[in-house]
Design a protein around this motif. Structure first.
Motif, PDB file in Angstrom:
ATOM      1  N   ILE A  53      15.609   0.212   8.868  1.00 38.19           N
ATOM      2  CA  ILE A  53      16.116   1.550   9.187  1.00 38.19           C
ATOM      3  C   ILE A  53      15.631   2.560   8.142  1.00 38.19           C
ATOM      4  N   ASP A  54      15.475   3.772   8.537  1.00 37.85           N
ATOM      5  CA  ASP A  54      15.044   4.826   7.614  1.00 37.85           C
ATOM      6  C   ASP A  54      15.848   6.088   7.950  1.00 37.85           C
ATOM      7  N   VAL A  55      16.987   6.194   7.278  1.00 34.94           N
ATOM      8  CA  VAL A  55      17.915   7.284   7.572  1.00 34.94           C
ATOM      9  C   VAL A  55      18.138   8.105   6.308  1.00 34.94           C
ATOM     10  N   PRO A  56      17.976   9.416   6.350  1.00 35.17           N
ATOM     11  CA  PRO A  56      18.289  10.251   5.176  1.00 35.17           C
ATOM     12  C   PRO A  56      19.794  10.366   5.000  1.00 35.17           C
ATOM     13  N   VAL A  57      20.227  10.283   3.762  1.00 31.87           N
ATOM     14  CA  VAL A  57      21.650  10.316   3.443  1.00 31.87           C
ATOM     15  C   VAL A  57      21.866  11.330   2.321  1.00 31.87           C
TER      16      VAL A  57
END
Length: 1282
Positions: A53-57
């Motif tokens: 997964i590649d999610v900005p947080v």
């Protein structure tokens, strides 16, 4: 250190501390999922772990970061609660039991420690440890003081088949059905809700589902609704190559096809739906939650002013009573909000934010004495430090603080302490502090015995993997773990851990713990019914000599009980009870050399070989060994083998020792043999393995079959006892015999087998053929040849103990039990001084009468006509032993000297037409007897100067026995040279004619040499008295004949043993002293028959006597009228040469003033000394004195004046020379002139002699070659005639 997220602990945290999604579904949804053999949560769980997964947080800071790993944990609403303790324990027990079953079936023999350490760590550690640790951590799920198990969102799932699906969504989230954590105020019930519509393609087309989904979106919002289709496979036979549900349903059967109705499209749709749920709903929701909470915390707790307010508000709480859980905090309290903020930040990877909030709340909990919450925060602080890879010291301090705080809470915090310890251990392992990790494992062992067993086993592997390996602690903790497993009835785990400890103690001195391990493994295998393996381990402790007597009894009793439970007899190779001393193995067999007794078989071969050299016929070829002559007749393959004869037993002596302190019973001991036909003779013959029948119990007869006869022996051994057992095998047919080993039965339960070839030692082979180079196995391999005759021999009446001098007849009995005759018998005796072959006519002679002289005519002439040549006795050529007959031959025994005497006799005999390999055989006989001292006899010979052929003999006898009384019988001189007679009657010396114990006797005899007798006396030599009776003088009993056999033969042996010959010039005499015991009471074959004793003395001589002897003969007293012409006296000197050399004799007479005479009266005594030279006045006849040599010497030493005139002179030749041949006598005339009356000493002459060897041969016995002798005193009395 590497990225903490990639370490075992990091991976474990990313799996266990992740957002929880609560699932609420309708029964129809579960029904559709169960078509695939899995529930809804099981179907969705494999797709909740997002590794790509590649999610900005963006949390508290304005700078976002990207989240690459994320995982959701799905739980039914009914499972969102703290697990029941008993259920959790049962679940863990099932995990351990299943692991035990699997590992027990896959287990193999434990390898050596070094080989074990060479493997990767992943192969060393059992794989189920990690699974067990996870399950142990999950037993603490959903605690009220930790927010990472609180649901972040709620997933409501409804089937398209449900009636009014929209209403069903509303009814699902009913507060009455929610978990207690939400209803009790520990959790915020206002959580994210997501609605999922499930359509089962098996129920119809998608049209209805599409319409329902549109209604859902209108009712609940566009972003909170999803639809998935499942069961798209029409036949339900879709096979998934990598089954994703295997880990989530471990109890599934191997034949069960999980997800058979779910095709790849269904899986992709599920995966996409869950990823969308995570990235677009849950993660943004958590971000928003973190930001909101952070603002609230910052406004109320952060900053100097807020901190002062907090401290003031909490002032006085130190007086609160200590309780395990402390005060109750609701979800909307500031403390709970800070903990939620920290846990959410930790789950999203913002560890800095999490750490700051954990620090903030830690102080509050400590002040509030909420120790469970305080320990939980400290635990999370330590994990956060680890994930930040910062301050190892701080991380370990936080874990230590949390662990100790949990332990202080007692049983309420024990499980939390266990979880904290497991994470702490993984932290230490990651930092290569493996030894410290083992210590933590040991500390977290609690009251739960089963859990402690697993943790102790994990601690043991920490010691094994430490640098360097701590093997002793590794093995100790394995044993400790096994004991805990056994207490929980986890026998297979106990066996596995104990077996893993075996390599640690192999080859070490830790014998007691090694015995403990093997003994308990054997017991536990027996409990499982695996008796074969149980016996193999119990065998390791049977011979534990270092254990106490009680322990040894326990080991043996349990071992026998296990064997009895099997209901059969075990055969055990290398059974250590009893211990077999292979080095004591001695093989006794007979080829051409046979033994009459076991004593003969025990004699060294070199002794027999030296004895038999003269009786075995020399071979015509250059080879001297009889086996080499027959080498062409022996098969080439078996030339190195020994040879034995069919029908003759091969004996094997072997030593058995009981190493224990307790008695043991051993039965049915026999040899293991293989007998095969000779391949050179029968190539088609098959190998036959012969062993004794195990069911038989005979101990004396042995097991008999057509080919072999094997003996069996039973015996018992006390503690520490050693016994030598002789086993026999008798081949009955020709072939190749191989002695493989020995077998026995212990306590009638276990059969022990010992293979000789598996124990390479130096074996002693007695009477076997030896080559220069051969394999040790050939000592036990035999070529069995055709049966040949074998003589049996025994000597009757040979005493085992007697006195020195004992003389008695014996009988040698030879028997031939075979059906073939033997011939050409010869016998050789090692010591003929003790044993001598007699004449056949002496066989039935009356003893001791046969030793006496019969009459004067026939005495002294008969000796043994069959003399032994070089100690070899040849039996008459006409004597042969026919089949099944016996032969008796007389022997004479004489106990020559005291001591422990060994007699070796070899009898050679030949066979004809029986075997081409064996032409002759020998019978070896060995006897050992004790000869005690009896009489000590010594002789002293003195010369008589006045008699050249007479000597004085003194005999001293001492009785050395303690109780025997010897009757003195006779003394005899050997040969016809000496005439012997008593000087005084024997009655005056020894009135009883018996010499009692300890008594001594001295006798004097006159010995006369008759070798120089004149021709007139030669005719009387045969009548010389050479025997002196010392017994009763009036007895008519004939004396013993010392010139006949056996006395003469034994005397010759005595001389030979002393290396004596008849050469020499000295006077030498041999004597035989004969006594009797009236009734022999020491090992006598006939107690009422008197025992005869003969004592032999050889070469009694006068070593200091001159070889030339002489005697002056003439008148002793004369009367003369001195008024007439001068007085002349004629004398005669007889000279004898007693040597074997030619003697040159020179006699010088001189008129010396040293001639002495005794004064006639006092008047003449007062005259000057010169008037006394050579003569003395004649006293009255009655006053005649004996002039001693000392007196003469004293007088001759007086000085005389030069003017003195001698009273007599030598009127004959003053110097005479002559040559005298050996052993001859001659006479020389002498004359003196006397001038006055008186007593004259005629010793003023000197005899000089010189010896010349005959034929220039030097005589070894000649001590002197020349000498000079002063004349003997000769007193002449001259009287005045009237």
């Amino acid at each position: 250190m590497a990225d903490p997220a990639n370490t075992p602990l990091g991976k474990m945290l990313l799996e266990e501390i992740t957002p929880v999604v609560m699932v609420l579904c309708t029964p129809l949804v579960e029904q559709s999922c169960l078509k695939n053999g899995i529930s809804l949560v099981q179907m969705l769980s494999p797709f909740c772990d997002f590794t790509n997964i590649d999610v900005p947080v963006r949390t508290s800071s304005d700078q976002p970061y990207r989240l690459h790993k994320f995982k959701l944990r799905l739980f039914y609403s009914t499972d969102v609660r703290q697990p029941n303790l008993e259920v959790a324990k049962e679940r863990l027990k099932q995990v351990i039991t299943q692991a035990g079953e699997k590992n027990f079936l896959e287990s193999s023999e434990p390898s050596q420690v070094n080989d074990f350490l060479s493997r990767p760590e992943s192969e060393i550690l059992p794989s189920w440890f990690q699974f067990f640790n996870k399950e142990l951590v999950r037993t603490l799920s959903f605690s009220d003081h930790e927010a990472f198990d609180h649901p972040v969102a709620c997933l409501l799932v409804v089937s398209t088949k449900d009636d009014e699906p929209i209403n069903r969504f509303v009814d699902l989230f009913n507060t009455n059905k929610l978990p207690s954590l939400l209803n009790d105020g520990a959790m915020d019930p206002k959580i994210l809700k997501h609605y999922l519509l499930v359509h089962d393609n098996q129920d119809g087309p998608l049209d209805k589902a599409t319409k329902l989904f549109a209604e859902m979106r209108n009712a609940f919002g566009q972003n909170d609704c999803q639809i998935i289709c499942i069961n798209s496979s029409p036949d339900g036979q879709f096979h998934h190559q990598n089954n994703p549900w295997e880990l989530f349903k471990p109890d599934a059967l191997p034949t069960e096809n999980l997800g058979g109705f779910l095709n790849l499209d269904d899986l992709n749709e599920i995966k996409d739906s869950l990823q969308e749920l995570s990235s677009k709903r849950i993660i943004p929701y958590m971000e928003q939650k973190i930001r909101v909470l952070n603002q609230q915390v910052s406004a109320t707790r952060k900053g100097f002013r807020n901190q002062i307010k907090n401290l003031w508000w909490r002032k006085g709480k130190e007086d609160i009573v200590d309780t395990p859980n402390g005060p109750v905090y609701t979800f909307n309290s500031i403390e709970s909000q800070i903990r939620i903020l920290g846990d959410y930040a930790f789950m999203l990877g913002d560890y800095e934010l999490a750490l700051s909030n954990y620090r903030l709340i830690s102080t509050d909990y400590k002040i509030d004495k909420a120790w469970m919450r305080y320990a939980g925060v400290q635990e999370m602080m330590g994990l956060t430090y680890f994930m930040l890879d910062q301050s190892r010291k701080e991380a370990e301090y936080c874990m230590e603080n949390a662990f100790n705080t949990y332990l202080k809470l007692g049983s309420a915090g024990r499980r939390n302490a266990t979880r904290c310890g497991l994470w702490w251990v993984e932290m230490l392992k990651t930092r290569d502090q493996i030894k410290e990790a083992a210590t933590v494992y040991f500390r977290i062992c609690g009251e739960d015995t089963l859990h402690s067993a697993v943790l102790l086993e994990q601690a043991s592997f920490c010691y094994l993997l430490s640098k360097p390996p701590m093997l002793h602690k590794y093995g100790f903790h394995l044993v400790l773990s096994g004991d805990h497993y056994k207490k929980c009835d986890q026998i297979k785990h106990a066996i596995r851990t104990y077996r893993s400890a075996i390599p640690v103690y192999e080859g070490t001195t830790w014998s007691r713990i090694k015995d403990h391990v093997h003994f308990h493994i054997g017991q536990w295998y027996a409990l499982l019914g695996m008796y074969d393996v149980a016996v193999s381990h119990m065998l390791e402790v049977l011979a534990s000599t270092h254990q106490s007597k009680t322990t040894q009894e326990l080991f043996l009793r349990d071992f026998l009980q296990i064997v009895q439970k099997t209901g059969r007899t075990f055969e055990v190779v290398k059974l250590q009870l009893p211990v077999i001393n292979i080095s004591s193995l001695k093989v006794i067999f007979e080829d051409h050399r046979t033994n009459a007794s076991a004593e003969a078989a025990s004699v060294r071969e070199s002794v027999w070989r030296s004895l038999e050299e003269e009786i075995i016929p020399s071979l015509s070829t250059t080879r001297s060994n009889w086996l080499d002559l027959q080498s062409k007749l022996i098969p080439r393959k078996y030339k190195e083998s020994n040879i034995c004869v069919a029908g003759e037993a091969i004996k094997v002596d072997i030593e058995f020792k009981n190493p224990l302190q307790i008695p043991i019973s051993v039965s049915s001991v026999s040899l293991m043999c293989e007998l095969s036909a000779n391949p050179e003779e029968d190539a088609n013959s098959s190998n036959i393995e012969i062993q004794n029948n195990e069911s038989k119990t005979s101990t004396s007869i042995g097991d008999i079959n057509l080919s072999l006869i094997l003996s069996e022996v039973d015996f018992s051994l006390e503690g520490g006892e050693t016994t030598l057992v002789q086993l026999t095998v008798t081949p009955r047919i020709e072939g190749i015999l191989n002695i493989v080993g020995v077998k026995w039965k212990l306590s009638s339960s276990v059969v022990g087998l010992c293979n000789f070839e598996s124990n390479p030692v130096n074996r002693r082979v007695v009477k076997g053929r030896r080559k220069a180079k051969h394999s040790p196995s050939n000592d036990l391999k035999f070529l069995v040849i055709k049966s040949t005759p074998r003589l049996e021999g025994f000597i009757h009446s040979l005493p085992k103990k007697t006195y020195a001098g004992d003389l008695r007849p014996l009988v040698l009995e030879l028997s031939n039990p075979s059906k073939f005759p033997v011939k050409n018998l010869k016998m050789k005796i090692s010591n003929p001084r003790f044993l001598y072959a007699g004449n056949q006519k002496e066989l039935n002679a009356d003893f001791p009468a046969c030793l006496k002289k019969m009459n004067a005519e026939n005495s002294g002439g008969h000796t043994n006509g069959k003399k032994m040549s070089q100690n070899v006795f040849h039996f008459p050529e006409d004597i042969s032993l026919q089949e099944e007959t016996s032969l008796s031959w007389p022997l004479w025994f004489h106990a020559a000297v005291p001591g422990n005497i060994h007699l070796f006799i070899t009898i050679y005999y030949e066979t004809e037409g029986v075997s081409n390999i064996m032409k002759y055989r020998t019978l070896r006989m060995h006897y050992n007897l004790l000869v005690l001292p009896s009489l000590d006899v010594s002789f002293e010979l003195s010369a008589r100067p006045s008699r050249s052929q007479e000597f004085l003999l003194r005999m001293d006898v001492v009785n050395k026995t303690s109780s025997e009384c010897f009757q003195v019988h006779q003394l005899s001189s050997v040969g016809q040279q000496w005439e012997i007679s008593l000087l005084q009657p024997v009655d005056s010396i020894l009135p009883s004619q018996s010499l009692f114990a300890g008594q001594s006797l001295s006798c004097f005899f006159k010995l006369k040499d008759r070798r120089m007798s004149s021709a007139s006396e030669d005719s009387t030599l045969s009548l010389i008295q050479s025997d002196v009776r010392l017994g009763p003088q009036d007895s008519s009993e004939a004396p013993f004949d010392v010139s006949s056999s056996p006395l003469a033969d034994f005397h010759d042996c005595e001389r030979s043993s002393q290396g004596l010959s008849c050469q020499g010039y000295e006077y030498k005499a041999d004597f035989i002293f004969i006594t009797q015991l009236p009734k022999g009471n020491i090992d006598s074959g006939a107690p009422n028959t008197p025992l005869v004793f003969s004592h032999h003395a050889c070469d009694c001589s006068l070593s200091s006597m001159s070889p030339i002897s002489w005697v002056v003969d003439g008148p002793r007293t004369i009367q003369h009228n001195f008024s007439a012409p001068l007085c002349e006296v004629n004398l005669k000197m007889t000279i004898t040469n007693t040597s074997d050399s030619v003697a040159s004799v020179h006699i010088n007479t001189f008129d010396s003033p040293s001639s002495n005479s005794q004064p006639m009266d006092d008047a003449t005594a007062s005259q000057p000394p010169e008037n006394q030279a050579g003569w003395s006045a004649i006293p009255v006849v009655s006053d005649t004195k004996i002039i001693t040599n000392d007196a003469l010497a004293t007088q001759s030493s007086k000085p005389l004046s030069l003017g003195s005139v001698p009273q007599f002179i030598w009127s004959g030749s003053s110097s005479t020379k002559l040559t005298l041949q050996p052993r001859l006598t001659t006479e020389i005339p002498l004359q003196i002139c006397v001038f006055a009356p008186g007593v004259y000493d005629l010793s003023n002459y000197v005899l000089n002699w010189n010896l010349t060897p005959v034929d220039n041969k030097v005589n070894q016995e000649v001590n002197k070659s020349s000498g000079s002798c002063q004349g003997y005193p000769y007193n002449l009395t001259v009287l005045e005639s009237t």
